[in-house]
Write an enzyme that holds these catalytic residues in place. Structure first.
Site, PDB file in Angstrom:
ATOM      1  N   HIS A  24      -9.705   1.690   4.615  1.00 34.51           N
ATOM      2  CA  HIS A  24      -8.444   1.859   5.349  1.00 34.51           C
ATOM      3  C   HIS A  24      -8.668   2.834   6.499  1.00 34.51           C
ATOM      4  O   HIS A  24      -9.435   3.796   6.359  1.00 34.51           O
ATOM      5  CB  HIS A  24      -7.354   2.368   4.400  1.00 34.51           C
ATOM      6  CG  HIS A  24      -6.000   2.327   5.027  1.00 34.51           C
ATOM      7  ND1 HIS A  24      -5.572   3.287   5.905  1.00 34.51           N
ATOM      8  CD2 HIS A  24      -5.000   1.403   4.945  1.00 34.51           C
ATOM      9  CE1 HIS A  24      -4.344   2.970   6.321  1.00 34.51           C
ATOM     10  NE2 HIS A  24      -3.981   1.835   5.753  1.00 34.51           N
ATOM     11  N   GLU A  38      -7.022   5.203   7.563  1.00 36.41           N
ATOM     12  CA  GLU A  38      -6.754   6.614   7.255  1.00 36.41           C
ATOM     13  C   GLU A  38      -7.953   7.249   6.560  1.00 36.41           C
ATOM     14  O   GLU A  38      -8.241   8.433   6.759  1.00 36.41           O
ATOM     15  CB  GLU A  38      -5.469   6.715   6.402  1.00 36.41           C
ATOM     16  CG  GLU A  38      -4.230   6.461   7.266  1.00 36.41           C
ATOM     17  CD  GLU A  38      -3.049   5.859   6.534  1.00 36.41           C
ATOM     18  OE1 GLU A  38      -3.007   5.880   5.301  1.00 36.41           O
ATOM     19  OE2 GLU A  38      -2.143   5.339   7.235  1.00 36.41           O
ATOM     20  N   GLU A  48      -5.975  -4.461  10.514  1.00 32.81           N
ATOM     21  CA  GLU A  48      -4.942  -3.455  10.734  1.00 32.81           C
ATOM     22  C   GLU A  48      -5.248  -2.667  12.007  1.00 32.81           C
ATOM     23  O   GLU A  48      -6.017  -1.693  11.966  1.00 32.81           O
ATOM     24  CB  GLU A  48      -4.882  -2.480   9.551  1.00 32.81           C
ATOM     25  CG  GLU A  48      -4.513  -3.124   8.237  1.00 32.81           C
ATOM     26  CD  GLU A  48      -3.853  -2.132   7.287  1.00 32.81           C
ATOM     27  OE1 GLU A  48      -2.772  -2.446   6.802  1.00 32.81           O
ATOM     28  OE2 GLU A  48      -4.400  -1.042   7.069  1.00 32.81           O
ATOM     29  N   ASN A  61       0.879  -1.174   0.000  1.00 32.70           N
ATOM     30  CA  ASN A  61       0.000   0.000   0.000  1.00 32.70           C
ATOM     31  C   ASN A  61       0.912   1.217   0.000  1.00 32.70           C
ATOM     32  O   ASN A  61       1.443   1.597   1.034  1.00 32.70           O
ATOM     33  CB  ASN A  61      -0.888  -0.034   1.261  1.00 32.70           C
ATOM     34  CG  ASN A  61      -1.703   1.241   1.427  1.00 32.70           C
ATOM     35  OD1 ASN A  61      -1.787   2.052   0.508  1.00 32.70           O
ATOM     36  ND2 ASN A  61      -2.292   1.419   2.602  1.00 32.70           N
ATOM     37  N   SER A 110       2.920  -1.900  10.487  1.00 30.84           N
ATOM     38  CA  SER A 110       4.348  -2.013  10.796  1.00 30.84           C
ATOM     39  C   SER A 110       4.927  -3.395  10.531  1.00 30.84           C
ATOM     40  O   SER A 110       5.788  -3.863  11.273  1.00 30.84           O
ATOM     41  CB  SER A 110       4.626  -1.564  12.236  1.00 30.84           C
ATOM     42  OG  SER A 110       4.269  -0.201  12.408  1.00 30.84           O
ATOM     43  N   GLY A 159       2.100   2.528  10.802  1.00 27.49           N
ATOM     44  CA  GLY A 159       3.091   3.587  10.649  1.00 27.49           C
ATOM     45  C   GLY A 159       3.763   3.997  11.947  1.00 27.49           C
ATOM     46  O   GLY A 159       4.463   5.008  11.997  1.00 27.49           O
ATOM     47  N   LYS A 217       0.246   4.230  -0.331  1.00 30.51           N
ATOM     48  CA  LYS A 217      -0.364   5.461   0.192  1.00 30.51           C
ATOM     49  C   LYS A 217      -0.045   6.614  -0.770  1.00 30.51           C
ATOM     50  O   LYS A 217       0.076   6.385  -1.976  1.00 30.51           O
ATOM     51  CB  LYS A 217       0.100   5.730   1.616  1.00 30.51           C
ATOM     52  CG  LYS A 217      -0.088   4.474   2.495  1.00 30.51           C
ATOM     53  CD  LYS A 217       0.025   4.741   3.954  1.00 30.51           C
ATOM     54  CE  LYS A 217      -0.181   3.428   4.716  1.00 30.51           C
ATOM     55  NZ  LYS A 217      -0.234   3.616   6.160  1.00 30.51           N
TER      56      LYS A 217
HETATM   57  P1  PGA Z   1       2.516   0.456   7.704  1.00 29.10           P
HETATM   58  O1  PGA Z   1       1.091   0.698   7.012  1.00 29.10           O
HETATM   59  O2  PGA Z   1       3.033  -0.862   7.166  1.00 29.10           O
HETATM   60  O3  PGA Z   1       3.349   1.625   7.259  1.00 29.10           O
HETATM   61  O4  PGA Z   1       2.302   0.413   9.168  1.00 29.10           O
HETATM   62  C1  PGA Z   1       0.204  -0.365   6.776  1.00 29.10           C
HETATM   63  C2  PGA Z   1      -1.077   0.164   6.177  1.00 29.10           C
HETATM   64  O5  PGA Z   1      -1.518   1.251   6.586  1.00 29.10           O
HETATM   65  O6  PGA Z   1      -1.675  -0.476   5.289  1.00 29.10           O
END
Ligand code: PGA
Length: 246
Positions: A95, A97, A166, A11, A210, A172, A13
């Site tokens: 997601h 976010e 998640e 992903n 992460s 993140g 982003k």
């Molecule tokens: P990350 O993000 O691996 O940077 O923690 C995962 C995601 O948001 O899909």
């Protein structure tokens, strides 16, 4: 022993540029063959180029969001038909976010999943609790509520989705769920999918938050973790390749 093929999805982003993407995708292609199915979910403007780069390979691509609407006066939105035209195999929906910054609720997420499936694009439906919800002992209730909305919307097609667990506190942050913590939630989700669709055993449930090269093997070897949704570590070919091989 399950017959589910592992799936690792990058992903990106809101990262990337044409030169950076070309380098990253060349690296991912050079890392083949993978035992797992591998896909990248890129910003919509890069889908056409990504498709051209990956078309002759077994690496798949997808989007990070999709409109719930079929077409019309929805400025800025991208429809599932458009994603299908770009050859997208997957679309991430719900997601955290987007839930947090764009106020997407369970019902809208469910409608997006349905819109994607209607055009043959597999939705990767994200669920996950915040730190406050985990500390209040609400993890199970939250993820079950989020998943249940999608199951009800998709009805008989629900078994076609991919689910991604998640935990919001792990995204993140460098703070990953332990393999045992993740497995516990995955088992709950699989039981829910099995009860609702009768196909829970063949559905894939990814873990995200992460995931790095050094924790991927432990996570992916849990019985109900079928791969990962990878943010930060999907932006460097060497890191992503290592996870795809984990
Ligand atoms: P990350 O993000 O691996 O940077 O923690 C995962 C995601 O948001 O899909």
């Amino acid at each position: 022993m399950s017959t589910r093929k592992k799936l690792v999805v990058g992903n990106w982003k809101m990262h990337g540029s044409r030169p950076a993407n070309a380098e990253l995708l060349a690296g991912v292609l050079a890392g083949r063959p993978y035992g797992a199915e591998v896909a990248v979910c890129v910003p919509a403007v890069f889908l056409t180029e990504t498709a051209a780069t990956l078309a002759a390979s077994d690496v798949r691509w997808g989007a990070q969001d999709v409109s719930a609407h079929e077409q019309g006066a929805y400025t800025g939105e991208v429809s599932a038909a458009m994603l299908a035209e770009c050859g997208c195999r997957y679309a991430i929906v719900g997601h955290s976010e987007r839930r947090a910054y764009h106020a997407e609720g369970d019902m809208l997420v469910a409608q997006k999943a349905q819109a994607a499936l209607a055009k043959g694009v597999t939705p990767i439906v994200c669920v996950g609790e915040t730190l406050a919800e985990r500390e209040a002992g609400q993890t199970e209730a939250v993820v079950k509520r989020q998943l249940s909305a999608v199951i009800h919307q998709l009805t008989h097609c629900a078994a076609e989705m991919v689910v991604a667990y998640e935990p919001v506190w792990a995204i993140g942050t460098g703070r990953t769920a332990t393999p045992e913590q993740a497995q516990a939630v995955h088992a709950v989700l699989r039981a829910q999918l099995q009860a609702a669709t009768g196909h829970g055993e063949r559905m894939r449930i990814l873990y995200g938050g992460s995931v790095k090269a050094d924790n991927a093997t432990a996570l992916f070897s849990q019985p109900d973790i079928d791969g990962g949704l990878i943010g930060g570590a999907s932006l460097k070919a060497a890191d992503f390749i290592a996870i795809c091989r984990a």
